[in-house]
Design a protein around this motif. Sequence first.
Motif, short mmCIF file in Angstrom:
data_model
loop_
_atom_site.label_atom_id
_atom_site.label_comp_id
_atom_site.label_asym_id
_atom_site.label_seq_id
_atom_site.Cartn_x
_atom_site.Cartn_y
_atom_site.Cartn_z
N GLU A 113 101.75 44.29 -7.71
CA GLU A 113 101.89 45.73 -7.56
C GLU A 113 102.35 46.05 -6.15
N PRO A 114 103.06 47.17 -6.01
CA PRO A 114 103.50 47.55 -4.67
C PRO A 114 102.27 47.68 -3.76
N GLN A 115 102.42 47.27 -2.56
CA GLN A 115 101.32 47.36 -1.59
C GLN A 115 100.08 46.62 -2.08
N GLY A 116 100.31 45.52 -2.84
CA GLY A 116 99.19 44.69 -3.26
C GLY A 116 98.17 45.44 -4.08
N GLY A 117 98.58 46.51 -4.73
CA GLY A 117 97.64 47.24 -5.57
C GLY A 117 96.76 48.19 -4.79
N LEU A 118 96.93 48.27 -3.49
CA LEU A 118 96.10 49.18 -2.70
C LEU A 118 96.26 50.62 -3.15
N ALA A 119 97.44 50.92 -3.66
CA ALA A 119 97.68 52.29 -4.09
C ALA A 119 96.80 52.68 -5.26
N THR A 120 96.27 51.69 -5.97
CA THR A 120 95.40 52.01 -7.10
C THR A 120 93.98 52.32 -6.63
N LEU A 121 93.67 52.03 -5.38
CA LEU A 121 92.33 52.31 -4.86
C LEU A 121 92.27 53.74 -4.34
N PRO A 164 83.33 54.90 -6.24
CA PRO A 164 84.39 55.86 -6.57
C PRO A 164 85.57 55.22 -7.32
N HIS A 165 85.88 53.97 -7.00
CA HIS A 165 86.97 53.29 -7.72
C HIS A 165 86.58 53.09 -9.18
N VAL A 166 85.30 52.79 -9.43
CA VAL A 166 84.83 52.65 -10.81
C VAL A 166 85.04 53.98 -11.54
N GLY A 167 84.72 55.09 -10.86
CA GLY A 167 84.88 56.40 -11.47
C GLY A 167 86.32 56.70 -11.83
N ALA A 168 87.24 56.09 -11.09
CA ALA A 168 88.66 56.30 -11.37
C ALA A 168 89.19 55.30 -12.39
N GLY A 199 88.63 51.96 -12.26
CA GLY A 199 88.83 50.63 -11.70
C GLY A 199 87.64 49.71 -11.95
N ARG A 200 87.77 48.48 -11.50
CA ARG A 200 86.68 47.51 -11.70
C ARG A 200 85.66 47.58 -10.60
N GLY A 201 86.00 48.19 -9.50
CA GLY A 201 85.01 48.39 -8.44
C GLY A 201 84.66 47.14 -7.67
N ASP A 202 85.42 46.06 -7.87
CA ASP A 202 85.06 44.83 -7.17
C ASP A 202 85.91 44.57 -5.93
N ALA A 203 86.83 45.48 -5.63
CA ALA A 203 87.69 45.26 -4.47
C ALA A 203 86.85 45.27 -3.18
N HIS A 204 85.86 46.14 -3.12
CA HIS A 204 85.03 46.24 -1.93
C HIS A 204 84.23 44.94 -1.74
N ARG A 205 83.65 44.48 -2.82
CA ARG A 205 82.85 43.24 -2.77
C ARG A 205 83.73 42.08 -2.35
N ARG A 206 84.91 42.01 -2.93
CA ARG A 206 85.80 40.89 -2.63
C ARG A 206 86.28 40.93 -1.18
N PHE A 207 86.55 42.13 -0.71
CA PHE A 207 87.01 42.30 0.66
C PHE A 207 85.96 41.74 1.63
N PHE A 208 84.69 42.07 1.43
CA PHE A 208 83.67 41.59 2.36
C PHE A 208 83.35 40.11 2.15
N ALA A 209 83.42 39.65 0.93
CA ALA A 209 83.21 38.21 0.70
C ALA A 209 84.30 37.40 1.40
N ASN A 210 85.54 37.86 1.27
CA ASN A 210 86.66 37.20 1.96
C ASN A 210 86.46 37.23 3.47
N LEU A 246 81.46 63.04 -9.88
CA LEU A 246 80.27 62.22 -10.20
C LEU A 246 80.22 60.91 -9.42
N PHE A 247 81.31 60.15 -9.44
CA PHE A 247 81.26 58.81 -8.84
C PHE A 247 81.40 58.83 -7.32
N TRP A 248 81.58 60.01 -6.76
CA TRP A 248 81.56 60.12 -5.30
C TRP A 248 80.15 60.35 -4.79
#
Lengths: 771, 250
Positions: free
Chosen positions: A488-496, A555-559, A561-572, B81-83
Amino acid sequence: MSPSDATFNASELVALTRLPGWVIAAVALALVLALVVGARATRGAPPAVRAGLLALRAALCAGVVVLVLEPGMRLMATSKEHNRVLIAVDVSASMSEDDDGRSRARRAADAAKALVDDLARRDAPFVPELWLFDGTARKAAPGDLDLLQSGALVPTGAASRLPAALEAAPLGNGAPPLGGVVIVSDGADTSGLSPALTPELREAALRVNAPVHTVQVGASTPFKDLALERVLTDELAFVRNKLTIEVNVRSKGFDATVPLTLKEDGRPVASTDVTVSDGETVKASITFEPQRAGKRIYTVSAPVLADERIAENNRVDFTLKLIRDRIRVLLVAGRPSWDERHVRRILKENPSVDLISFFILRSTTDLTNAGNRELSLIPFPTRELFTEELDTFDVVIFQDFNYRPYQMAPYLENVKQFVEDAGGGFMMIGGELSFSEGDYEGTPVADVLPVRLLPGSGHVSTESFAPLLTAAGASHPVTDLGELSGGEPQGGLATLPPLEGVNLVAGLREGADVLLAHPFLNVGSEPAPVVAVAEVGKGRSMAVLTDSTWFWGLPHVGAGGRGDAHRRFFANALRWLIRDPELSRARIVVDLPDATRGVEPGSAVPLEARTFNSRYQPEGGDRVVITLTPLDATDGTAPTILEGTTGDDGAWRGSFEPPSSGVWRARVDAKAGGDDTKPIGSDEDAFVVRATAAEKLFAEPRPEVLAALASAGGGRAVPVDEVRGLPFVDRKLTRVHRQRTEPLWNQAWVIGALTVLAGAEWWWRRRRGFA
Amino acid sequence: MRRRDFLLASMPLVLAASGARAIGPRSEVGVGRLKHGGAWDARPEALRRLLWEVGKRTSIAAAKDAAVVALDEESPEGKELFWQPLVVLAGEGELPPFSARQRARLERHLRYGGTLLIDAPSAADPFVAGAKRELAAVLPGTTLRALDDEHVIFKSFYLLDGAVGRTRDDAHLYGIDVAGRAAVVLSTNDLLGALERDRFGTWRYDCEPDGDAQRELAFRLGVNLVMYATCLDYKEDQVHIPFIMKKKRR
């Protein structure tokens, strides 16, 4: 027949017709009908006349059959096929052993010759086919047996693989018939073969579909030896966790209790006693707790017993990759927040993290309406944490934390040393109390940050923004956010969800890389950094200049998304900060065919060093220094240093011939473009050079293995002087060397005979009134 | 009247202090007020007051007011809600059933890290039964259990002996664990009733039986709940245990 037909010794009648089957069937039906009609039409005729007419019609039908089938005679020159008897003679180095005045190889040659002689005397057509094998098999040249028998050919094969003898036989369509296989060997297989054999070997023995006989060479009776055969353990283990290894101890001629010692890099770490019995292999367990991460070399050894034949196999070396079980992280947060809450949850739920956290729950200006005893607050132990305990951590994180209220200024130098000298990882996460807002400008902590701080405060932007993935970020492991980045363009960051708020800085530290940049705020002519990383002395540091990366979670889950980008970012980020070997920018690989068994003496060790730039792309033109150090050399062997430059593919390749046996450590130190002031990383690997070739270590004759192989192959295991009379299979196959086919139907007399028959039948019927 | 003047005079300072404590409004710690088909807004000022107290008493940069959130997807409240990692479901009387999609959204919120505080006027109020019915549908297979006195919620900031609110009929809070944390917390003592006051600063309900002392405890519980939502089980880290044990023994 022509005169040359005399050379044909066999013949057969064949049909030469090319008519399709249905035409032949139709003709056959018509002929049957003709016979039936003929029989019905001659009812009432005198029996002799009727019989004569039917005989004529039958003869006519037979003639038609001949015309349709076009019979011919195939003439053949044939001979009876001989059955191969494959004789595989072991020429590995152990066959040069001299057990009783004559080497095993010479005895093997005696046996092979006797077998050839025996086959020649038999009535059944058996032809010997001689092969030599050690690690692989090859067809023997004429005269090899004589050379072996005379001692002019000395076996030197570096390995013994009994399966190689079976693999030698060509099988299947087109291969000459196989009457049997005879393996002449001492059974001293170096691949670790036990009497249980292996399923593959059993299958190979059955696939031969002929008797597999074994001829035992070498005397095992006087052989006394204790051998540590192989170590059973995983390739990976965790430091500070108990680890049990198992080693197989084989005894020949000893009933004793033997002490085993385990050494790590030459230093004893554990021991145990094992009781062995003559002719048996026992499994000994040694438990210990490795303390240091990295690739370590271990040695299990047993003392050399009296009258022992081979001393070298009383020791076995192996390598083990030890990884830290848990990363110790100190998280200091200046206040509870959603960002802090998400980071804490990620770290707590990460099984590889041992988290110690301190949150400032109340500042000096807060009014709690309660006495200290009514509060659960504890003192912030700054002195203990930043003096005594600091070096026990792998990573320190300051999250939206201002040090000033806690009199921490004297300890900030310790944080700097923790990164620069002790190789620790440091991360600062943004917020109103971080970076310039936390008054870090001009402090030792500022010296280790990837960014340069602005003096004073008020350097924040509260605007919402979608961060941009930089060229460095596109290939950096920290910003590898998994599927999110894929295609994805910008590594998918635009989806966050967009982030909000950023700490502003004066610029980048020299050598630092920006992984995520601000889309519209600039520092000079460059986009303002949002996430930046840097190598600082022996350690690494990272700046996350916002307190809103938690938007990549809930918030990404609410949109959707899978919500794991944050977890992965800190694990990396943690893995990168601790210099996880998998993320090192300099790598060395010692690629051995069998790392657990080590290198044969005198063999070259292949080396490959790779370097990557800060964007984790292969980098050419980097200087690599490879230091090869013997860890347990008793002869004072000095380290060997090899130097080179990486090629366009980011790799330097070379080889090294170890001057002495034992354990060796290979270390690469790489410098960017050869500039000594720009180290880009180091890496280590280890390998073992065996003191004695495996053939010498496993030279003991093993009749039990040969017996098992013969049993699996439906053959016999016989002593070296009893090879005569072994049973083989005569396939009774005939080979046709030449053939010729002569047509029989297109002769003039055949046509004439048919015409006469047809005319005679027609004339007789007409005369009798049946036509 | 003097108190009102004082509050009005001090308000700009409070707002200024609050506004300067985060870089971006989303970074402030807020609370979501869940809008539903029943009497969802019976204590409209309570959470604003709680956030003000949180900002005053702790280092948390608290939002000025609670945000209204909803379980649907389309409305602005639904998108909010998710915010809001901490959502409060309050009401009295009947709680109309959520739709399947609303239940799915709430489940997703809780399973991915959200916390739901349910506050009811009393244990006998029909709202409790309605809330339990929805919890059974949202998190099937889980159990609403009484949190023991040692639960981290009772020591996340203040050391508390139990649950209170406008009433203190039940010293327990009830919770459902999701992935090792209390993702749902139920109070049946009308906690928000104790915090509710009008715009003139007058407490709307008396606390029974212990009056303002009980109200203070209710505030402390509220602060602890917000602190739990932001710090999770921080106070159960090994480093805190000896200090807390020592204080409790006194």
